[in-house]
Scaffold this motif. Structure first.
Motif, PDB file in Angstrom:
ATOM      1  N   THR A  30      45.287  36.553  43.515  1.00 21.91           N
ATOM      2  CA  THR A  30      44.860  37.836  44.076  1.00 21.91           C
ATOM      3  C   THR A  30      45.879  38.395  45.063  1.00 21.91           C
ATOM      4  O   THR A  30      45.628  39.417  45.696  1.00 21.91           O
ATOM      5  N   THR A  31      47.045  37.741  45.187  1.00 23.27           N
ATOM      6  CA  THR A  31      48.162  38.260  45.971  1.00 23.27           C
ATOM      7  C   THR A  31      49.459  37.963  45.219  1.00 23.27           C
ATOM      8  O   THR A  31      49.506  37.071  44.360  1.00 23.27           O
ATOM      9  N   ALA A  32      50.511  38.692  45.577  1.00 25.31           N
ATOM     10  CA  ALA A  32      51.816  38.443  44.970  1.00 25.31           C
ATOM     11  C   ALA A  32      52.318  37.047  45.318  1.00 25.31           C
ATOM     12  O   ALA A  32      52.975  36.384  44.496  1.00 25.31           O
ATOM     13  N   ASP A  33      52.010  36.575  46.522  1.00 25.54           N
ATOM     14  CA  ASP A  33      52.431  35.232  46.916  1.00 25.54           C
ATOM     15  C   ASP A  33      51.770  34.163  46.040  1.00 25.54           C
ATOM     16  O   ASP A  33      52.392  33.133  45.742  1.00 25.54           O
ATOM     17  N   GLY A  67      49.846  44.304  47.289  1.00 25.02           N
ATOM     18  CA  GLY A  67      48.885  43.892  48.299  1.00 25.02           C
ATOM     19  C   GLY A  67      47.749  43.075  47.698  1.00 25.02           C
ATOM     20  O   GLY A  67      47.706  42.821  46.491  1.00 25.02           O
ATOM     21  N   PRO A  68      46.793  42.656  48.527  1.00 25.59           N
ATOM     22  CA  PRO A  68      45.652  41.876  48.025  1.00 25.59           C
ATOM     23  C   PRO A  68      44.780  42.698  47.080  1.00 25.59           C
ATOM     24  O   PRO A  68      44.624  43.910  47.250  1.00 25.59           O
ATOM     25  N   CYS A  69      44.222  42.044  46.092  1.00 21.62           N
ATOM     26  CA  CYS A  69      43.361  42.731  45.117  1.00 21.62           C
ATOM     27  C   CYS A  69      42.032  43.099  45.762  1.00 21.62           C
ATOM     28  O   CYS A  69      41.429  42.303  46.486  1.00 21.62           O
ATOM     29  N   GLU A  70      41.549  44.286  45.461  1.00 20.10           N
ATOM     30  CA  GLU A  70      40.366  44.817  46.121  1.00 20.10           C
ATOM     31  C   GLU A  70      39.066  44.225  45.583  1.00 20.10           C
ATOM     32  O   GLU A  70      38.129  43.972  46.342  1.00 20.10           O
ATOM     33  N   VAL A  71      38.989  44.000  44.267  1.00 21.88           N
ATOM     34  CA  VAL A  71      37.750  43.476  43.669  1.00 21.88           C
ATOM     35  C   VAL A  71      37.734  41.959  43.701  1.00 21.88           C
ATOM     36  O   VAL A  71      36.747  41.345  44.097  1.00 21.88           O
ATOM     37  N   GLY A  72      38.807  41.315  43.255  1.00 19.91           N
ATOM     38  CA  GLY A  72      38.958  39.879  43.413  1.00 19.91           C
ATOM     39  C   GLY A  72      38.479  39.012  42.273  1.00 19.91           C
ATOM     40  O   GLY A  72      38.835  37.836  42.208  1.00 19.91           O
ATOM     41  N   VAL A  73      37.657  39.533  41.377  1.00 18.70           N
ATOM     42  CA  VAL A  73      37.311  38.826  40.144  1.00 18.70           C
ATOM     43  C   VAL A  73      37.661  39.736  38.975  1.00 18.70           C
ATOM     44  O   VAL A  73      37.764  40.949  39.119  1.00 18.70           O
ATOM     45  N   GLU A  74      37.847  39.119  37.816  1.00 12.51           N
ATOM     46  CA  GLU A  74      38.326  39.854  36.664  1.00 12.51           C
ATOM     47  C   GLU A  74      37.327  40.913  36.195  1.00 12.51           C
ATOM     48  O   GLU A  74      36.179  40.968  36.644  1.00 12.51           O
ATOM     49  N   SER A  75      37.783  41.726  35.253  1.00 15.22           N
ATOM     50  CA  SER A  75      36.968  42.821  34.733  1.00 15.22           C
ATOM     51  C   SER A  75      35.778  42.312  33.930  1.00 15.22           C
ATOM     52  O   SER A  75      35.783  41.207  33.385  1.00 15.22           O
ATOM     53  N   LEU A 115      36.724  34.961  46.667  1.00 16.35           N
ATOM     54  CA  LEU A 115      36.397  33.734  45.933  1.00 16.35           C
ATOM     55  C   LEU A 115      37.623  32.897  45.586  1.00 16.35           C
ATOM     56  O   LEU A 115      37.693  31.702  45.899  1.00 16.35           O
ATOM     57  N   TYR A 116      38.591  33.500  44.906  1.00 17.79           N
ATOM     58  CA  TYR A 116      39.743  32.711  44.461  1.00 17.79           C
ATOM     59  C   TYR A 116      40.592  32.260  45.644  1.00 17.79           C
ATOM     60  O   TYR A 116      41.172  31.171  45.622  1.00 17.79           O
ATOM     61  N   GLY A 117      40.645  33.073  46.693  1.00 19.04           N
ATOM     62  CA  GLY A 117      41.352  32.658  47.899  1.00 19.04           C
ATOM     63  C   GLY A 117      40.689  31.452  48.547  1.00 19.04           C
ATOM     64  O   GLY A 117      41.371  30.545  49.049  1.00 19.04           O
ATOM     65  N   PHE A 118      39.362  31.419  48.545  1.00 19.84           N
ATOM     66  CA  PHE A 118      38.646  30.270  49.095  1.00 19.84           C
ATOM     67  C   PHE A 118      38.977  28.995  48.315  1.00 19.84           C
ATOM     68  O   PHE A 118      39.209  27.937  48.903  1.00 19.84           O
ATOM     69  N   LEU A 119      38.972  29.096  46.985  1.00 16.52           N
ATOM     70  CA  LEU A 119      39.279  27.923  46.160  1.00 16.52           C
ATOM     71  C   LEU A 119      40.705  27.446  46.410  1.00 16.52           C
ATOM     72  O   LEU A 119      40.957  26.235  46.534  1.00 16.52           O
ATOM     73  N   ARG A 120      41.639  28.386  46.495  1.00 12.25           N
ATOM     74  CA  ARG A 120      43.024  28.008  46.777  1.00 12.25           C
ATOM     75  C   ARG A 120      43.154  27.364  48.161  1.00 12.25           C
ATOM     76  O   ARG A 120      43.896  26.389  48.349  1.00 12.25           O
ATOM     77  N   GLU A 121      42.449  27.920  49.135  1.00 18.73           N
ATOM     78  CA  GLU A 121      42.517  27.368  50.494  1.00 18.73           C
ATOM     79  C   GLU A 121      42.065  25.919  50.523  1.00 18.73           C
ATOM     80  O   GLU A 121      42.714  25.061  51.162  1.00 18.73           O
ATOM     81  N   LEU A 122      40.974  25.598  49.847  1.00 15.69           N
ATOM     82  CA  LEU A 122      40.472  24.225  49.866  1.00 15.69           C
ATOM     83  C   LEU A 122      41.415  23.283  49.127  1.00 15.69           C
ATOM     84  O   LEU A 122      41.562  22.119  49.507  1.00 15.69           O
ATOM     85  N   ASP A 123      42.068  23.765  48.073  1.00 14.00           N
ATOM     86  CA  ASP A 123      43.126  22.968  47.437  1.00 14.00           C
ATOM     87  C   ASP A 123      44.257  22.694  48.422  1.00 14.00           C
ATOM     88  O   ASP A 123      44.736  21.565  48.568  1.00 14.00           O
ATOM     89  N   GLN A 124      44.702  23.747  49.095  1.00 16.27           N
ATOM     90  CA  GLN A 124      45.834  23.615  50.018  1.00 16.27           C
ATOM     91  C   GLN A 124      45.506  22.699  51.190  1.00 16.27           C
ATOM     92  O   GLN A 124      46.404  22.059  51.755  1.00 16.27           O
ATOM     93  N   ARG A 125      44.235  22.606  51.534  1.00 17.65           N
ATOM     94  CA  ARG A 125      43.826  21.738  52.642  1.00 17.65           C
ATOM     95  C   ARG A 125      43.559  20.307  52.194  1.00 17.65           C
ATOM     96  O   ARG A 125      43.117  19.471  52.981  1.00 17.65           O
TER      97      ARG A 125
END
Length: 324
Positions: free
Chosen positions: A144-147, A164-172, A281-291
């Motif tokens: 959901t981000t370029a990074d 920039g960050p995606c506004e909706v955050g889940v797919e269509s 949502l996807y940022g939360f999942l990535r954060e817990l992986d990174q932690r």
């Protein structure tokens, strides 16, 4: 934010058969010229995606729909007029411009108009359709981000447009619109309730379909950590028990339990707003992986509005064996 020169460069990469990561309102896509079979095939190679798994063709406006499909039923036309640009994908009969490589060998094609200024500017500058699944390895958490894209795909992508960050955050939302009675094949950024309000009749959301569509593999949107789904009132107890057994537990703490202390490795407080939950949502999942979590304990939201799309993603992230 990508500027005019970036967009022109990206359009040139597409014309040359390259791959461009582009922002949309849903997630970042890995784009290729929809009419170039070799470029489309490269998407599958970079993602590690099965070639039978169809892609979505992104176009610049609803007025272009007839250029890419054979026929447009009245209900499909109505949905396009109301929800494009936006997070709605319509599955229709494939037109001659769409190679079978983009449809997984099917005679249907998934088409949408993204609602993001950078994506629309790229489509205009390029002058054609762009196939663009999510810009990540097949089955993993969508970016959901370029990074996110750079971290996962690196130099496998020829050019990354940062919007920039995606506004909706889940797919269509994907709707089978080949007949007069549409069916929701994948819940997403346009809610079932919104679709039904426009159409004037209820829509089915079958557990499975004869039409293959993106994102409905039994295990999808998955972090490295194992995801288990628990009844909301049992999340804290299950998480603490797993932590005591030696897991590094990440918890999606339901909004109703805000402020409750949890003995776990990491805790994400789920927003009360479903729009905010979907966006994060996807940022939360990535954060817990990174932690460093190896287990994520979560519960499903009420399956109404965007909660239906969130529940769909969490089930796919958990996979067929991880609901208890």
């Amino acid at each position: 934010m990508a500027g005019t020169s970036d967009i022109e460069k990206a359009a040139g990469v597409l014309r040359a058969g390259g791959l461009v990561a582009l922002p949309t309102e849903t997630v970042y896509g890995l784009g290729a010229n929809a009419e170039d079979p070799a470029a489309v095939s490269r998407i599958f190679q970079v993602k590690g995606r099965p070639p039978s798994h169809p892609l979505i063709v992104h176009i610049g406006g609803a007025e272009q729909l007839d250029d890419w499909v054979q026929e447009v039923p009245a209900t499909a036309r109505l949905l396009a007029e109301h929800f494009w640009p936006g997070p709605l994908t319509l599955v229709l009969r494939r037109g001659r411009r769409v190679p079978l490589e983009a449809t997984g060998g099917l005679e249907t094609v998934a088409v949408r108009v993204p609602d993001h200024p950078v994506a629309l500017a790229l489509l205009s500058a390029f002058g054609g359709g762009v196939t663009a699944p999510s810009a990540n390895r097949f089955g993993s958490v969508s970016p959901t981000t370029a990074d996110d894209v750079r971290a996962e795909l690196g130099d496998a992508v020829d050019f990354v447009l940062d919007g920039g960050p995606c506004e909706v955050g889940v797919e269509s939302t994907i709707v089978d619109a080949t007949g007069e009675i549409p069916t929701i094949l994948r819940p997403g950024g346009v809610t079932r309730e919104d679709l039904e309000a426009v159409l004037g009749f209820p829509l089915a959301v079958p557990a499975s379909s004869g039409i293959r569509v993106p994102g409905q593999h039994p295990s999808h949107y998955a972090p490295r950590a194992r995801v288990v789904l628990i009844e909301p009132e049992k999340v804290v107890a299950e998480a603490e028990q797993a932590q005591e057994l030696g897991h590094r537990v990440g918890v999606f703490l339901p909004a109703a339990f805000g402020g409750v202390e949890v003995k776990a490795h990491a805790v994400v407080q789920v927003p009360g707003s479903m729009a905010a939950y979907a966006r994060g949502l996807y940022g939360f999942l990535r954060e817990l992986d990174q932690r460093g979590c190896d287990l994520i304990v979560a519960s499903l939201p009420a399956e109404e509005g965007l909660g239906l799309a969130i529940a769909n993603r969490l089930r796919r992230a958990a996979g067929p064996r991880a609901t208890v």
